[in-house]
Design an enzyme around this catalytic site. Structure first.
Site, PDB file in Angstrom:
ATOM      1  N   ASN A   1      14.531   0.174  30.674  1.00 19.04           N
ATOM      2  CA  ASN A   1      15.767   0.941  30.856  1.00 19.04           C
ATOM      3  C   ASN A   1      16.937  -0.031  30.878  1.00 19.04           C
ATOM      4  O   ASN A   1      17.242  -0.627  31.914  1.00 19.04           O
ATOM      5  CB  ASN A   1      15.680   1.749  32.156  1.00 19.04           C
ATOM      6  CG  ASN A   1      16.944   2.535  32.458  1.00 19.04           C
ATOM      7  OD1 ASN A   1      17.924   2.463  31.728  1.00 19.04           O
ATOM      8  ND2 ASN A   1      16.930   3.283  33.551  1.00 19.04           N
TER       9      ASN A   1
ATOM     10  N   ARG B   1      33.104   7.741  39.883  1.00 20.21           N
ATOM     11  CA  ARG B   1      33.720   8.598  38.870  1.00 20.21           C
ATOM     12  C   ARG B   1      34.407   9.794  39.522  1.00 20.21           C
ATOM     13  O   ARG B   1      33.904  10.349  40.492  1.00 20.21           O
ATOM     14  CB  ARG B   1      32.675   9.097  37.867  1.00 20.21           C
ATOM     15  CG  ARG B   1      31.970   8.006  37.083  1.00 20.21           C
ATOM     16  CD  ARG B   1      30.990   8.635  36.090  1.00 20.21           C
ATOM     17  NE  ARG B   1      30.147   7.626  35.466  1.00 20.21           N
ATOM     18  CZ  ARG B   1      28.815   7.645  35.468  1.00 20.21           C
ATOM     19  NH1 ARG B   1      28.169   8.626  36.084  1.00 20.21           N
ATOM     20  NH2 ARG B   1      28.126   6.695  34.870  1.00 20.21           N
TER      21      ARG B   1
ATOM     22  N   ARG C   1      14.352   4.090  27.688  1.00 16.18           N
ATOM     23  CA  ARG C   1      15.327   5.117  28.059  1.00 16.18           C
ATOM     24  C   ARG C   1      16.592   4.918  27.234  1.00 16.18           C
ATOM     25  O   ARG C   1      17.117   3.809  27.137  1.00 16.18           O
ATOM     26  CB  ARG C   1      15.671   5.020  29.542  1.00 16.18           C
ATOM     27  CG  ARG C   1      16.709   6.050  29.970  1.00 16.18           C
ATOM     28  CD  ARG C   1      17.543   5.541  31.114  1.00 16.18           C
ATOM     29  NE  ARG C   1      18.604   6.484  31.471  1.00 16.18           N
ATOM     30  CZ  ARG C   1      19.726   6.138  32.086  1.00 16.18           C
ATOM     31  NH1 ARG C   1      19.933   4.871  32.382  1.00 16.18           N
ATOM     32  NH2 ARG C   1      20.631   7.026  32.372  1.00 16.18           N
TER      33      ARG C   1
ATOM     34  N   HIS D   1      21.080  12.934  32.457  1.00 14.83           N
ATOM     35  CA  HIS D   1      20.001  13.077  33.453  1.00 14.83           C
ATOM     36  C   HIS D   1      18.898  14.015  32.957  1.00 14.83           C
ATOM     37  O   HIS D   1      18.111  14.550  33.740  1.00 14.83           O
ATOM     38  CB  HIS D   1      20.537  13.608  34.795  1.00 14.83           C
ATOM     39  CG  HIS D   1      21.439  12.661  35.503  1.00 14.83           C
ATOM     40  ND1 HIS D   1      22.586  13.069  36.148  1.00 14.83           N
ATOM     41  CD2 HIS D   1      21.379  11.314  35.670  1.00 14.83           C
ATOM     42  CE1 HIS D   1      23.194  12.020  36.673  1.00 14.83           C
ATOM     43  NE2 HIS D   1      22.481  10.940  36.394  1.00 14.83           N
TER      44      HIS D   1
ATOM     45  N   GLY E   1      20.447  13.127  46.823  1.00 16.36           N
ATOM     46  CA  GLY E   1      19.809  14.437  46.954  1.00 16.36           C
ATOM     47  C   GLY E   1      18.513  14.379  47.739  1.00 16.36           C
ATOM     48  O   GLY E   1      18.186  15.284  48.513  1.00 16.36           O
TER      49      GLY E   1
ATOM     50  N   GLU F   1      11.727   9.479  36.500  1.00 20.24           N
ATOM     51  CA  GLU F   1      12.046   9.368  35.078  1.00 20.24           C
ATOM     52  C   GLU F   1      11.092   8.415  34.367  1.00 20.24           C
ATOM     53  O   GLU F   1      10.747   8.628  33.199  1.00 20.24           O
ATOM     54  CB  GLU F   1      13.493   8.884  34.917  1.00 20.24           C
ATOM     55  CG  GLU F   1      14.506   9.913  35.402  1.00 20.24           C
ATOM     56  CD  GLU F   1      15.891   9.338  35.608  1.00 20.24           C
ATOM     57  OE1 GLU F   1      16.772   9.635  34.787  1.00 20.24           O
ATOM     58  OE2 GLU F   1      16.087   8.591  36.590  1.00 20.24           O
TER      59      GLU F   1
END
Length: 394
Positions: free
Chosen positions: A9, A237, A88, A177, A329, A380
């Site tokens: 990745n 962001r 990825r 995502h 989360g 992932e």
């Protein structure tokens, strides 16, 4: 040793990697190259609970992959077990709706849409080219963050701008995502088989954050857009705002539009509001000590996440499940509670005791909730490994 998959990745200034075996279920090795492009870049290997770090003299993605190959060469049992390499890729544009075996035409197509991910796509391409050179004969697979969202309807992915801009330049919502959302949909179906026929809302919350609506196993809306700047407030962001603000900031600060965009990408969000940190853990600690700006940042983050979950829900036939994943989360009981507090009108309630637990897959809704609420850690790397295994066995 059973067949294994190397997962790579490449980020703009980092490279994460892992070697997975047992059909992707076991991690043999993992690590990260940090601060690539700088003189103090390092490469860390983690195996069997032990960490080993080395200095990367060149500090490039190429040198990082070369050192990984060297490390594996010193452990021939692992190297010889490699049957595939999965990469990825952040942006696949409209070209890729699923993972693919890598050849030169695939690399060329990734390069064609590199303008949508200028920090990541060049790094991805370097990683692929170097891996092809250093691991000759081992098939390689590209897995795209955007692919899962290619099921969005035109009404959802088109921007209300002149259609000529879409036809000529492919300016549209792509979403990100996707590999995480695909994993969550799959994992939820293992826990609740009926979920593949139901409506699912997912909040992938980390330093980068987004929401997704999944109807009968397919993405129907997501919060990120042509780039990951759209949608939720994030670590650094700003998320969605009045686009005129870009020119207002540039004019007020006497900077270029590119520099103003840099402010929105790298100096806003949790960091910009708290003026302290983009790290949720740091902000929660500061909030506990009475820092009002830290609390304001977290509450703004939660409120905006709730708004985007409700917005995405308009594409579902029903709201049957709400899933929290990603670093925030999965681990922040405060953020989860603050988000669900905003969703009372939709009969979404969580149990305070269950919500206080961390790190496990569990349902946390209260008895009065009409919606099942879940914490499901994402994976992932597993999805990339599984896609790689599937494609090389075809």
């Amino acid at each position: 040793m059973s067949d294994s998959i190397l997962v790579i990745n490449c980020g703009s200034s980092s490279l994460k990697f892992a070697v997975l075996c047992d059909e992707g279920q076991s991690v043999l090795l993992e690590g990260i190259a940090d601060r690539l492009g700088y003189t103090n870049s390092t490469l860390t290997f983690k195996k069997d609970g032990n960490k080993e770090s080395i200095h990367l003299k060149e500090g490039t993605h190429k040198s990082a992959v070369a050192e990984i190959k060297k490390w594996l060469s010193d452990r021939p049992a692992i190297l010889d077990s490699l049957t595939g390499i999965g990469h990825r890729v952040v942006h696949g544009g409209e070209t890729f709706s699923q993972s693919v075996l890598i050849d030169q035409s695939v690399i060329d197509d990734i390069a064609e849409c590199a303008n949508f991910a200028p920090l990541h796509s060049p790094a991805h391409i370097i990683g692929m080219n170097v891996a092809i050179e250093l691991f000759p004969g081992i098939p390689q697979v590209a897995v795209f963050d955007t692919a899962f969202h290619q099921t969005l309807a035109a009404e959802q992915y088109l921007y209300p701008i002149p259609m000529a801009l879409y036809r000529q330049h492919h300016f549209r919502k792509y979403g990100f995502h996707g590999t995480s959302y695909r994993y969550i949909s799959r994992r939820l179906a293992e826990l609740e088989p009926n979920s593949l026929q139901q409506g699912v809302l997912v909040a992938h919350l980390g330093n980068g954050a987004s929401t997704c609506a999944i109807n009968k196993g397919q993405s129907t809306d997501t919060s990120m857009g042509i780039t990951p700047l759209e949608g939720l407030m994030m670590g650094t962001r700003c998320g969605s705002l009045d686009p005129s603000l870009l020119s207002f900031i540039a004019e007020a600060e006497g900077i270029s539009s590119a520099d103003a965009l840099d402010v929105l990408n790298k100096k806003s969000g949790l960091l910009g509001i708290s003026e302290l940190s983009n790290d949720c853990r740091t902000l929660e600690e500061a909030m506990a000590l009475g820092n009002e700006q830290a609390k304001l940042a977290l509450d703004m983050f939660a409120i905006r996440t709730a708004k985007y979950l409700v917005s995405a829900a308009t594409t579902l036939d029903s709201i049957d499940h709400l899933v929290f994943t990603g670093g925030i989360g999965e681990n922040s009981s405060y953020v989860r509670a603050a988000i669900c507090q905003q969703l009372k009108a939709f009969n979404i309630y969580i149990d305070g005791d269950k919500n206080s637990l961390r790190g496990a897959t569990m349902s946390i809704e209260s008895k009065q909730s009409h919606v099942k609420v879940w914490i499901i850690p994402t994976n992932e790397e597993l999805m990339i490994a599984l896609d790689t295994i599937h494609l090389i066995r075809q």
